[in-house]
Scaffold this active site. Structure first.
Site, PDB file in Angstrom:
ATOM      1  N   VAL A  71       0.819  -1.216   0.000  1.00  0.00           N
ATOM      2  CA  VAL A  71       0.000   0.000   0.000  1.00  0.00           C
ATOM      3  C   VAL A  71       0.853   1.266   0.000  1.00  0.00           C
ATOM      4  CG1 VAL A  71      -2.000  -1.084   1.084  1.00  0.00           C
ATOM      5  CG2 VAL A  71      -0.234  -0.012   2.519  1.00  0.00           C
ATOM      6  N   GLY A  72       2.185   1.101   0.064  1.00  0.00           N
ATOM      7  CA  GLY A  72       3.062   2.258  -0.032  1.00  0.00           C
ATOM      8  C   GLY A  72       3.720   2.677   1.267  1.00  0.00           C
ATOM      9  N   VAL A  86       7.431   4.177   0.710  1.00  0.00           N
ATOM     10  CA  VAL A  86       7.437   5.538   0.167  1.00  0.00           C
ATOM     11  C   VAL A  86       6.978   6.527   1.232  1.00  0.00           C
ATOM     12  CG1 VAL A  86       6.451   7.080  -1.574  1.00  0.00           C
ATOM     13  CG2 VAL A  86       7.094   4.737  -2.191  1.00  0.00           C
ATOM     14  N   LYS A 141      13.962  -0.199   9.997  1.00  0.00           N
ATOM     15  CA  LYS A 141      13.078  -1.309   9.622  1.00  0.00           C
ATOM     16  C   LYS A 141      13.456  -2.481  10.524  1.00  0.00           C
ATOM     17  CE  LYS A 141      10.562  -3.823   6.476  1.00  0.00           C
ATOM     18  NZ  LYS A 141       9.319  -3.509   5.777  1.00  0.00           N
ATOM     19  N   GLY A 191       7.049  -0.994   9.560  1.00  0.00           N
ATOM     20  CA  GLY A 191       6.667  -2.368   9.856  1.00  0.00           C
ATOM     21  C   GLY A 191       6.720  -3.261   8.639  1.00  0.00           C
TER      22      GLY A 191
END
Length: 218
Positions: free
Chosen positions: A21-22, A25, A40, A108
């Protein structure tokens, strides 16, 4: 616009209503906007071109530090499956926030209910790290259900949400319903971009800086 070195740094956990879903970005834009550090915790698959590599490529400010993952797993799969394939069990106790005085953006893996081990989810990690959430949504068939479910789970767990970030082609009717139902603020949106580079990210980052300043979220 420049940002003073933060006295009380903001720490956001970027999660999505689903996969693809991005989130990465969105994390890059937030990192650039706040000149934040990026982390991350769990990378599953794509170790030659990780999400950290992508954000590094898109971020251009000199302040951001990119912290190493707590877990790097070979298999592009759910973290619990990728870990099991290597004989590893992911432990929340081993996923510790990096030491920094700067703002921090944490990205996540997948959505809230993605399993990290046989009992714990990404949702548990967010709660364990005591972070505020940026929820990334994208308009597709089923996205209302996915967004409302994610928002409801976060509310049930008493996890604070900075807002919903809509990514991609706008759908005013869908977005209006989601915002009215959840009573969550809408963060500045991201659009489909044919050329995603540092200049594109910087353009969005300026919009987010204005938003953060106006809402005292710096």
């Amino acid at each position: 616009m420049s940002f003073a070195y933060p006295t009380h740094p903001k720490r956001y956990f970027v999660t999505g209503i689903s996969t693809d879903v991005g989130k990465t970005v969105a994390a890059a834009v937030l990192t650039q906007a706040l000149q934040a550090d990026y982390w991350k915790p769990v990378q599953a698959g794509g170790l030659d071109h990780t999400d950290t590599h992508t954000v590094q490529r898109l971020v251009s400010n000199p302040r951001s530090v990119f912290h190493p993952e707590a877990y790097r797993l070979q298999m592009p799969a759910s973290p619990h499956t990728a870990a099991a394939a290597e004989g590893v069990r992911l432990s929340l106790e081993q996923i510790v926030l990096p030491s920094t005085q700067n703002h921090l953006i944490v990205e996540g893996a997948g959505g809230l209910m993605v399993p990290l081990n046989e009992q714990e989810l990404v949702l548990d990690l967010i709660q364990n790290l005591n972070l505020e959430v940026v929820l990334v949504s994208r308009n597709y068939l089923g996205s209302i259900n996915h967004t409302l479910t994610s928002a409801e789970v976060l509310r049930y767990r008493n996890i604070p949400v900075a807002g919903i970030l809509f990514n991609g082609e706008p759908n005013p009717s869908t977005e209006e319903f989601i915002l009215n139902y959840t009573k969550l603020p809408a963060l500045p949106r991201l659009l489909e971009e044919t050329d995603l580079n540092q200049e594109t990210v910087q353009r969005y980052a300026q919009t987010f800086r204005t938003y953060f300043t106006a809402h005292d979220l710096q």
